[in-house]
Design a protein around this motif. Structure first.
Motif, PDB file in Angstrom:
ATOM      1  N   TYR A 167      -1.398 -13.351 -43.512  1.00  0.00           N
ATOM      2  CA  TYR A 167      -0.337 -12.337 -43.441  1.00  0.00           C
ATOM      3  C   TYR A 167      -0.918 -10.936 -43.250  1.00  0.00           C
ATOM      4  N   ASP A 168      -2.012 -10.643 -43.919  1.00  0.00           N
ATOM      5  CA  ASP A 168      -2.652  -9.334 -43.828  1.00  0.00           C
ATOM      6  C   ASP A 168      -3.066  -9.044 -42.385  1.00  0.00           C
ATOM      7  N   LYS A 180       4.004  -9.779 -47.834  1.00  0.00           N
ATOM      8  CA  LYS A 180       3.596 -11.160 -48.137  1.00  0.00           C
ATOM      9  C   LYS A 180       2.116 -11.202 -48.510  1.00  0.00           C
ATOM     10  N   ALA A 181       1.298 -10.405 -47.838  1.00  0.00           N
ATOM     11  CA  ALA A 181      -0.130 -10.354 -48.179  1.00  0.00           C
ATOM     12  C   ALA A 181      -0.295  -9.903 -49.621  1.00  0.00           C
ATOM     13  N   GLU A 191       1.875 -10.148 -52.025  1.00  0.00           N
ATOM     14  CA  GLU A 191       2.395 -11.222 -52.877  1.00  0.00           C
ATOM     15  C   GLU A 191       1.327 -12.301 -53.122  1.00  0.00           C
ATOM     16  N   TYR A 192       0.685 -12.750 -52.044  1.00  0.00           N
ATOM     17  CA  TYR A 192      -0.299 -13.836 -52.184  1.00  0.00           C
ATOM     18  C   TYR A 192      -1.620 -13.350 -52.775  1.00  0.00           C
ATOM     19  N   TYR A 193      -2.060 -12.153 -52.411  1.00  0.00           N
ATOM     20  CA  TYR A 193      -3.268 -11.607 -53.047  1.00  0.00           C
ATOM     21  C   TYR A 193      -3.035 -11.430 -54.547  1.00  0.00           C
ATOM     22  N   GLY A 196      -2.795 -15.083 -47.916  1.00  0.00           N
ATOM     23  CA  GLY A 196      -2.686 -13.621 -47.921  1.00  0.00           C
ATOM     24  C   GLY A 196      -3.406 -13.000 -46.735  1.00  0.00           C
ATOM     25  N   SER A 233      -9.442 -12.083 -53.955  1.00  0.00           N
ATOM     26  CA  SER A 233      -8.017 -11.722 -53.853  1.00  0.00           C
ATOM     27  C   SER A 233      -7.775 -10.352 -54.479  1.00  0.00           C
ATOM     28  N   CYS A 256      -4.311 -19.068 -52.214  1.00  0.00           N
ATOM     29  CA  CYS A 256      -3.468 -17.864 -52.242  1.00  0.00           C
ATOM     30  C   CYS A 256      -4.113 -16.759 -51.411  1.00  0.00           C
ATOM     31  N   ARG A 257      -5.427 -16.578 -51.594  1.00  0.00           N
ATOM     32  CA  ARG A 257      -6.137 -15.543 -50.831  1.00  0.00           C
ATOM     33  C   ARG A 257      -6.076 -15.833 -49.335  1.00  0.00           C
TER      34      ARG A 257
END
Length: 182
Positions: free
Chosen positions: A46-47, A58-59, A61-63, A43, A74, A39-40
């Protein structure tokens, strides 16, 4: 874990043709399977906009998912977005909340940033005593910034009894840990 490692091979182009998109796809699958590091990593793609369109939403969301799955980095990355106001409304109190979670999940950098929140009074009441607590935890986990910050506290006598000897010890440890300001 296989998805994470496969994603990393694609990210680095080791044994496969380098592809951010393939890396992202494997990290997303790993995240869906509940692997917090995956997930990190998605993220971070996207970050930073690495090979895909940058999306702070999205970053976040995943973080957030990684943090919910107890991945300290994360939580730290999410806290940093709130601290800087990058892709989210700037909020020192939310940043502190996520740094605190990251520290609870044994991420030394989160503990260091939490110490800075207390030292500067960002999102919390200023407390050099609390800052010292988090800097010590982080410094003991080999985080050079925290060793440096402890040195400052002892040099200035902020929340602790002034001690140039202790300041020297912490500055030396920060230097050994390659923190350049120490």
């Amino acid at each position: 874990m296989g998805c994470k490692f496969l994603g990393t091979l694609f990210l680095q182009g080791k044994g496969v043709t380098q592809s951010y998109l393939e890396a992202k796809n494997y990290y997303v699958k790993g995240c869906q399977l509940g692997f917090n590091e995956s997930c990190r990593l998605v993220g971070q793609l996207y970050d930073k906009g690495l090979g895909i369109s940058q999306s702070y939403a999205k970053a976040v969301e995943y973080y957030s998912k990684g943090c919910d799955l107890k991945d300290g980095p994360s939580c730290r990355n999410l806290g940093s977005l709130y601290w800087q106001g990058t892709g989210v409304t700037k909020s020192d109190s939310k940043a502190k909340e996520y740094f605190e979670k990251g520290c609870e999940f044994n991420d030394a950098s989160s503990c260091s940033l939490l110490g800075l929140c207390y030292r500067e009074g960002l999102g919390v009441e200023k407390s050099n005593l609390k800052a010292k607590e988090f800097f010590e935890k982080s410094c003991n986990s080999s985080e050079g910034l925290s060793c440096y910050e402890l040195g400052i506290l002892y040099k200035e006598g902020e929340g602790v009894r002034q001690s140039y000897q202790k300041a020297k010890e912490y500055f030396e440890k920060g230097c050994i840990l390659n923190f350049g300001m120490a």
